[in-house]
Write a protein that holds these residues in place. Structure first.
Motif, PDB file in Angstrom:
ATOM      1  N   PHE A 161      11.753  -6.574   2.367  1.00 55.33           N
ATOM      2  CA  PHE A 161      11.336  -5.424   3.160  1.00 55.33           C
ATOM      3  C   PHE A 161      11.330  -5.812   4.632  1.00 55.33           C
ATOM      4  N   GLY A 162      11.701  -4.864   5.482  1.00 57.40           N
ATOM      5  CA  GLY A 162      11.774  -5.113   6.913  1.00 57.40           C
ATOM      6  C   GLY A 162      10.472  -4.811   7.623  1.00 57.40           C
ATOM      7  N   GLY A 163      10.470  -5.030   8.924  1.00 56.84           N
ATOM      8  CA  GLY A 163       9.302  -4.737   9.743  1.00 56.84           C
ATOM      9  C   GLY A 163       9.095  -3.233   9.889  1.00 56.84           C
ATOM     10  N   ARG A 164       7.922  -2.875  10.387  1.00 54.16           N
ATOM     11  CA  ARG A 164       7.593  -1.467  10.607  1.00 54.16           C
ATOM     12  C   ARG A 164       7.240  -1.251  12.066  1.00 54.16           C
ATOM     13  N   ARG A 165       7.562  -0.060  12.570  1.00 54.77           N
ATOM     14  CA  ARG A 165       7.264   0.308  13.952  1.00 54.77           C
ATOM     15  C   ARG A 165       6.337   1.521  13.959  1.00 54.77           C
ATOM     16  N   PRO A 166       5.675   1.800  15.089  1.00 54.91           N
ATOM     17  CA  PRO A 166       4.743   2.929  15.132  1.00 54.91           C
ATOM     18  C   PRO A 166       5.360   4.248  14.677  1.00 54.91           C
ATOM     19  N   GLU A 167       6.640   4.466  14.986  1.00 59.61           N
ATOM     20  CA  GLU A 167       7.256   5.740  14.617  1.00 59.61           C
ATOM     21  C   GLU A 167       7.419   5.902  13.102  1.00 59.61           C
ATOM     22  N   HIS A 168       7.296   4.810  12.366  1.00 67.73           N
ATOM     23  CA  HIS A 168       7.364   4.904  10.909  1.00 67.73           C
ATOM     24  C   HIS A 168       6.092   5.517  10.317  1.00 67.73           C
ATOM     25  N   GLY A 169       5.084   5.774  11.158  1.00 68.90           N
ATOM     26  CA  GLY A 169       3.855   6.389  10.692  1.00 68.90           C
ATOM     27  C   GLY A 169       3.881   7.909  10.707  1.00 68.90           C
ATOM     28  N   LYS A 170       5.035   8.508  10.989  1.00 66.54           N
ATOM     29  CA  LYS A 170       5.112   9.974  10.994  1.00 66.54           C
ATOM     30  C   LYS A 170       4.952  10.506   9.570  1.00 66.54           C
ATOM     31  N   ILE A 171       4.081  11.486   9.393  1.00 66.20           N
ATOM     32  CA  ILE A 171       3.779  12.026   8.067  1.00 66.20           C
ATOM     33  C   ILE A 171       4.827  13.060   7.671  1.00 66.20           C
ATOM     34  N   ASP A 172       5.324  12.929   6.459  1.00 66.66           N
ATOM     35  CA  ASP A 172       6.213  13.922   5.857  1.00 66.66           C
ATOM     36  C   ASP A 172       5.369  14.754   4.900  1.00 66.66           C
ATOM     37  N   TRP A 173       4.980  15.950   5.348  1.00 64.71           N
ATOM     38  CA  TRP A 173       4.057  16.780   4.568  1.00 64.71           C
ATOM     39  C   TRP A 173       4.692  17.376   3.331  1.00 64.71           C
ATOM     40  N   SER A 174       5.991  17.189   3.141  1.00 66.36           N
ATOM     41  CA  SER A 174       6.621  17.660   1.910  1.00 66.36           C
ATOM     42  C   SER A 174       6.364  16.705   0.749  1.00 66.36           C
ATOM     43  N   GLN A 175       5.811  15.540   1.047  1.00 65.39           N
ATOM     44  CA  GLN A 175       5.489  14.593  -0.016  1.00 65.39           C
ATOM     45  C   GLN A 175       4.175  14.973  -0.695  1.00 65.39           C
ATOM     46  N   ALA A 201       0.260  14.502  -2.089  1.00 70.34           N
ATOM     47  CA  ALA A 201      -0.981  14.015  -1.467  1.00 70.34           C
ATOM     48  C   ALA A 201      -1.130  12.509  -1.656  1.00 70.34           C
ATOM     49  N   ASN A 202      -0.771  12.008  -2.828  1.00 71.09           N
ATOM     50  CA  ASN A 202      -0.861  10.566  -3.086  1.00 71.09           C
ATOM     51  C   ASN A 202       0.016   9.770  -2.126  1.00 71.09           C
ATOM     52  N   ALA A 203       1.269  10.186  -1.983  1.00 69.44           N
ATOM     53  CA  ALA A 203       2.206   9.444  -1.126  1.00 69.44           C
ATOM     54  C   ALA A 203       1.752   9.481   0.332  1.00 69.44           C
ATOM     55  N   ILE A 204       1.269  10.629   0.786  1.00 70.77           N
ATOM     56  CA  ILE A 204       0.799  10.737   2.176  1.00 70.77           C
ATOM     57  C   ILE A 204      -0.449   9.882   2.379  1.00 70.77           C
ATOM     58  N   HIS A 205      -1.357   9.904   1.424  1.00 65.75           N
ATOM     59  CA  HIS A 205      -2.567   9.068   1.489  1.00 65.75           C
ATOM     60  C   HIS A 205      -2.192   7.598   1.588  1.00 65.75           C
ATOM     61  N   ASN A 206      -1.199   7.164   0.819  1.00 63.62           N
ATOM     62  CA  ASN A 206      -0.774   5.762   0.867  1.00 63.62           C
ATOM     63  C   ASN A 206      -0.243   5.393   2.249  1.00 63.62           C
ATOM     64  N   LEU A 207       0.526   6.294   2.870  1.00 55.05           N
ATOM     65  CA  LEU A 207       1.007   6.026   4.223  1.00 55.05           C
ATOM     66  C   LEU A 207      -0.153   5.947   5.206  1.00 55.05           C
ATOM     67  N   ILE A 208      -1.069   6.910   5.125  1.00 49.43           N
ATOM     68  CA  ILE A 208      -2.192   6.953   6.075  1.00 49.43           C
ATOM     69  C   ILE A 208      -2.982   5.651   6.027  1.00 49.43           C
ATOM     70  N   ILE A 242       0.835  -1.208   0.000  1.00 43.91           N
ATOM     71  CA  ILE A 242       0.000   0.000   0.000  1.00 43.91           C
ATOM     72  C   ILE A 242       0.862   1.248   0.000  1.00 43.91           C
ATOM     73  N   ILE A 243       1.904   1.276   0.805  1.00 42.19           N
ATOM     74  CA  ILE A 243       2.791   2.435   0.856  1.00 42.19           C
ATOM     75  C   ILE A 243       3.359   2.749  -0.528  1.00 42.19           C
ATOM     76  N   HIS A 277      -3.515  21.173   2.010  1.00 45.43           N
ATOM     77  CA  HIS A 277      -2.810  21.427   0.762  1.00 45.43           C
ATOM     78  C   HIS A 277      -1.366  20.970   0.989  1.00 45.43           C
ATOM     79  N   CYS A 278      -0.924  19.949   0.287  1.00 45.14           N
ATOM     80  CA  CYS A 278       0.391  19.361   0.529  1.00 45.14           C
ATOM     81  C   CYS A 278       1.454  20.078  -0.306  1.00 45.14           C
ATOM     82  N   SER A 279       2.542  20.450   0.331  1.00 42.23           N
ATOM     83  CA  SER A 279       3.573  21.195  -0.386  1.00 42.23           C
ATOM     84  C   SER A 279       4.209  20.357  -1.488  1.00 42.23           C
ATOM     85  N   GLY A 280       4.084  19.047  -1.387  1.00 41.73           N
ATOM     86  CA  GLY A 280       4.595  18.176  -2.448  1.00 41.73           C
ATOM     87  C   GLY A 280       3.640  18.019  -3.608  1.00 41.73           C
TER      88      GLY A 280
END
Length: 307
Positions: free
Chosen positions: A199-213, A215-222, A122-123, A271-274
């Motif tokens: 691909f490795g495992g994921r931890r909760p801190e990997h869910g931090k949003i990078d708003w410079s990306q 809208a599509n990339a952020i939506h995929n993370l969410i 999904i990411i 409005h995403c800067s990316g």
């Protein structure tokens, strides 16, 4: 009668163990996990299913220790199956079954070998994934493929949505492959390991949003980390903001140097800067669910920089 030892956990483990039981496979032993203390248990229990059928269950911290290897060898299984089992099954165990050791992996191998394949797919914005039954080797997720089933990933599917599809695909895949495995006529196709990747495992801190990306990339993370997973997060007005659901409104270029958060009578947006605009459909601000109406009543419709 065909005999198997089954390493299994989670919904995939329950559904695939159910397929074996339905087919009349003798399950000599189930190896599973104790539920982690404090973990959100949103999935079915392999141990409870095994108990209903009076199947012996063990939950070792390490299944590869000599006493467990000896216990399983004494059962003389035709097959070992691994269905969403978390730990590596090493060479001494893999050598035991007379007719092979097989794993059910939650992707279309050789794509997304390794950990949490649904979330990674999904990411990366994939439009399909699936389940693959393959022979196990010492190298994880590298053995020859017996059968696989694809499922779609829709634009707004969360990881929970896709995991439910993959669970169904796993059940279908095993049900389709099992007769030929038992008959000894299954044909396995070697993987091209030059394709895909680990691909490795994921931890909760990997869910931090990078708003410079975008809208599509952020939506995929969410959607990849949406509940029952820990959720994507950011800060707003110096307080934590969890974004639990979103959709892309547009993918157009954005002239703002910074990402901008705002709400109106229809919802909350960024409005995403990316590039592009996201609608944020479910939010938790400072630990509490908040609607656009509640936000407007407290802060008005002023646009805020978000990072």
């Amino acid at each position: 009668m065909t005999r198997a030892v089954v390493f299994a956990y989670h919904d995939v483990g329950v559904r695939c163990l159910s397929v074996l039981l339905d087919a009349g496979i003798e399950i000599a032993l189930v190896v599973t996990h104790e539920d982690a203390q404090g973990e959100l248990i949103w999935f079915d229990s392999v141990a409870e299913l095994a108990a209903r059928y009076d199947i012996p269950v063990i939950t070792p911290d390490d299944p590869n220790v000599p006493e467990i290897v000896a216990q399983i060898a004494a059962l003389a299984p035709d097959f070992i199956f691994s269905f969403y089992y978390k730990l590596m099954i090493k060479a001494p165990l893999l050598a035991i079954p007379a007719r092979g050791a097989l794993n059910m992996h939650g992707s279309l191998l050789p794509e997304y070998r390794g950990r949490v394949p649904v979330n990674w797919a999904i990411i990366h914005g994939e439009t399909q994934t699936g389940a693959t039954l393959h022979y196990m080797t010492e190298k994880p997720d590298a053995g020859a493929i017996v059968e696989q089933t694809a499922v779609p990933i829709l634009t707004d599917d969360t990881a929970g949505d896709v995991f439910r599809k993959v669970t169904c695909a796993a059940e279908i895949t095993l049900h389709r492959a099992l007769p030929s495995l038992v008959a000894g006529t299954a044909v396995a196709k070697p993987q091209d390991l030059s394709k895909g990747g680990y691909f490795g495992g994921r931890r909760p801190e990997h869910g931090k949003i990078d708003w410079s990306q975008s809208a599509n990339a952020i939506h995929n993370l969410i959607r990849a980390v949406a509940p029952p997973y820990p959720g994507a997060y950011t800060t707003l007005l110096d307080k934590p903001l969890r974004v639990l659901r979103s959709r892309v409104i547009d993918q157009a270029s954005n002239n703002d140097a910074n990402s901008v958060f705002f709400c109106d009578n229809h919802g909350c947006y960024v409005h995403c800067s990316g590039g592009g605009t996201l609608q944020l459909l479910a939010l938790e601000w400072d630990g509490k669910a908040v609607s656009s109406a509640e936000y407007l009543a407290t802060f008005g419709n002023k646009a805020l920089q978000i990072n």
